[in-house]
Design an enzyme around this catalytic site. Sequence first.
Site, PDB file in Angstrom:
ATOM      1  N   TYR A 108      -9.947   5.458 -12.294  1.00 45.82           N
ATOM      2  CA  TYR A 108      -9.830   6.181 -11.016  1.00 45.82           C
ATOM      3  C   TYR A 108      -9.726   7.692 -11.199  1.00 45.82           C
ATOM      4  O   TYR A 108      -9.554   8.417 -10.226  1.00 45.82           O
ATOM      5  CB  TYR A 108      -8.562   5.765 -10.260  1.00 45.82           C
ATOM      6  CG  TYR A 108      -8.316   4.289 -10.077  1.00 45.82           C
ATOM      7  CD1 TYR A 108      -9.231   3.471  -9.422  1.00 45.82           C
ATOM      8  CD2 TYR A 108      -7.128   3.721 -10.527  1.00 45.82           C
ATOM      9  CE1 TYR A 108      -8.967   2.125  -9.237  1.00 45.82           C
ATOM     10  CE2 TYR A 108      -6.864   2.363 -10.336  1.00 45.82           C
ATOM     11  CZ  TYR A 108      -7.787   1.571  -9.696  1.00 45.82           C
ATOM     12  OH  TYR A 108      -7.528   0.259  -9.508  1.00 45.82           O
TER      13      TYR A 108
ATOM     14  N   GLY B 251       0.754  -1.244   0.000  1.00 47.19           N
ATOM     15  CA  GLY B 251       0.000   0.000   0.000  1.00 47.19           C
ATOM     16  C   GLY B 251       0.785   1.294   0.000  1.00 47.19           C
ATOM     17  O   GLY B 251       0.196   2.369  -0.156  1.00 47.19           O
TER      18      GLY B 251
ATOM     19  N   CYS C 137     -13.728   3.532 -28.904  1.00 45.24           N
ATOM     20  CA  CYS C 137     -15.034   4.172 -29.007  1.00 45.24           C
ATOM     21  C   CYS C 137     -15.718   4.290 -27.652  1.00 45.24           C
ATOM     22  O   CYS C 137     -16.718   3.622 -27.386  1.00 45.24           O
ATOM     23  CB  CYS C 137     -15.904   3.392 -29.979  1.00 45.24           C
ATOM     24  SG  CYS C 137     -15.204   3.431 -31.619  1.00 45.24           S
TER      25      CYS C 137
HETATM   26  C1  LIG Z   1      -3.010  -4.979  -3.960  1.00 46.74           C
HETATM   27  C2  LIG Z   1      -2.447  -5.642  -2.771  1.00 46.74           C
HETATM   28  C3  LIG Z   1      -1.108  -5.422  -2.396  1.00 46.74           C
HETATM   29  C4  LIG Z   1      -0.207  -4.449  -3.112  1.00 46.74           C
HETATM   30  O1  LIG Z   1      -0.642  -3.151  -2.968  1.00 46.74           O
HETATM   31  P1  LIG Z   1       0.271  -1.909  -3.445  1.00 46.74           P
HETATM   32  O2  LIG Z   1      -0.556  -0.730  -3.146  1.00 46.74           O
HETATM   33  O3  LIG Z   1       0.508  -2.075  -4.893  1.00 46.74           O
HETATM   34  O4  LIG Z   1       1.524  -1.960  -2.649  1.00 46.74           O
HETATM   35  C5  LIG Z   1      -0.618  -6.118  -1.311  1.00 46.74           C
HETATM   36  N1  LIG Z   1      -1.396  -6.979  -0.607  1.00 46.74           N
HETATM   37  C6  LIG Z   1      -2.691  -7.202  -0.925  1.00 46.74           C
HETATM   38  C7  LIG Z   1      -3.476  -8.152  -0.128  1.00 46.74           C
HETATM   39  C8  LIG Z   1      -3.256  -6.530  -2.003  1.00 46.74           C
HETATM   40  O5  LIG Z   1      -4.537  -6.740  -2.318  1.00 46.74           O
END
Ligand SMILES: *Cc1c(COP(=O)(O)O)cnc(C)c1O
Length: 417
Positions: free
Chosen positions: A316, A239, A343
């Site tokens: 997004y 994340g 399109c």
């Molecule tokens: C998408 C996801 C990640 C990676 O997220 P990033 O934002 O790309 O670092 C890691 N763990 C889980 C469970 C995810 O769904």
Amino acid sequence: MHLFQYRRDQLFCEDIPVKKIAEEVGTPFYLYSFNTLSNHFKAFDDAFSPIPHITCFSLKSNSNLGILSIFAGLGGGADIMSGGELYRALKAGFSPKKITYAGPGKTTEEIEYALKNDILMFNLESSQEAECINKVAGKLGKKARIAFRVNPDVDPRTHPYISTGLKENKFGINIKKAMEEFKRANAMKNLDVAGVHEHIGSQITKIKPFTDTVKRVKEFIKELKEEGINIRYFDMGGGLGITYKDEKPPHPRELAKAVIPILNDLDCTFIFEPGRVIVGNAGILVSKVLYTKKSGDKNFVIVDAAMNDLIRPSLYGSYQEIIPVLKKRGAGSMVVDVVGPICESGDFLAKKRKVQVLRQGDLIAVMSAGAYGFTMSSNYNSRLRVPEVIVRGEKFCIARKRETYKDLVRGERRLEL
Ligand SMILES: *Cc1c(COP(=O)(O)O)cnc(C)c1O
């Protein structure tokens, strides 16, 4: 830091002009820098070197075998979401002992495939899933290592589509109700309840959501241990955000500095699942201007890449920086919508964007396209998926070929009823 830089007004990837690659492979294409990828992976992994940990790269952000093999070669693990991603992870050379499997809807076939390969851990999201894995493991005469994904109800302050740790999200189980689930699973014969998993969202640019979550989950792990449940893994998910425009996300080193003191007295191996922060700024999408036109007081630049190649702006409303592959002195600038050939009115890469005046045949680079770029691409409008190219120093390699018309209809047939 990434290695897409101008040298005398020409955009280079490491030591090769982007234009040269475009001439050889055609446009559009994804372009990645090997050294950026490996530097980013090492920066993340090294940041957490003071604690026992595994950096499991999140395949859904980018699953090209060439790229995965770089991380496998650096001792990384893999965070997968499907049987297909497991197949890729194994092909790329990741050790099954470093593979974690997440996602709310694993099928029986996928569970069996993962158990047969002895992956490190399943990250579960429901009690029915625990029952299913218990059953499949029993049938195979195995014990499945599992964690439950807990939902700490922390707001990561990111886009609602990529925020996952709030109680209204579909992911995980409410941390307040999780104890019962852990106890139930712990009583199942073919499950080894080994970990706790959390992942609160993506493109997080502040440290606080991480530290809040970690503190919350740490307390929970202590409670689990007091109940005699032998938790050995704390999987903190991914994340961490990147700079697309003017975001100032913390460096992995700062994140590590903030969370390590909290984690220090937990006797666990820590798992991280970074995706975007490793690959996001290590890749670009190169495209060519097909036409320009004026409609009312709007200027359109129609390029050969489209929403099927990079869906983030359409999906997004994301900002992706767009720069010219060749800077032209005195060319001036204009405000344009950069759109693709599909399109759909939603088919755009940028809106109301000030760019260097672009003309037919000019090449553009869509920056920060390495994560959730190619992996989210499709064949919509029967467009061929584009090649992926990796540069290392003065050399490049086509890590995925451009699709052909034959690829488009593979497996299909005319009706013979
Ligand atoms: C998408 C996801 C990640 C990676 O997220 P990033 O934002 O790309 O670092 C890691 N763990 C889980 C469970 C995810 O769904």
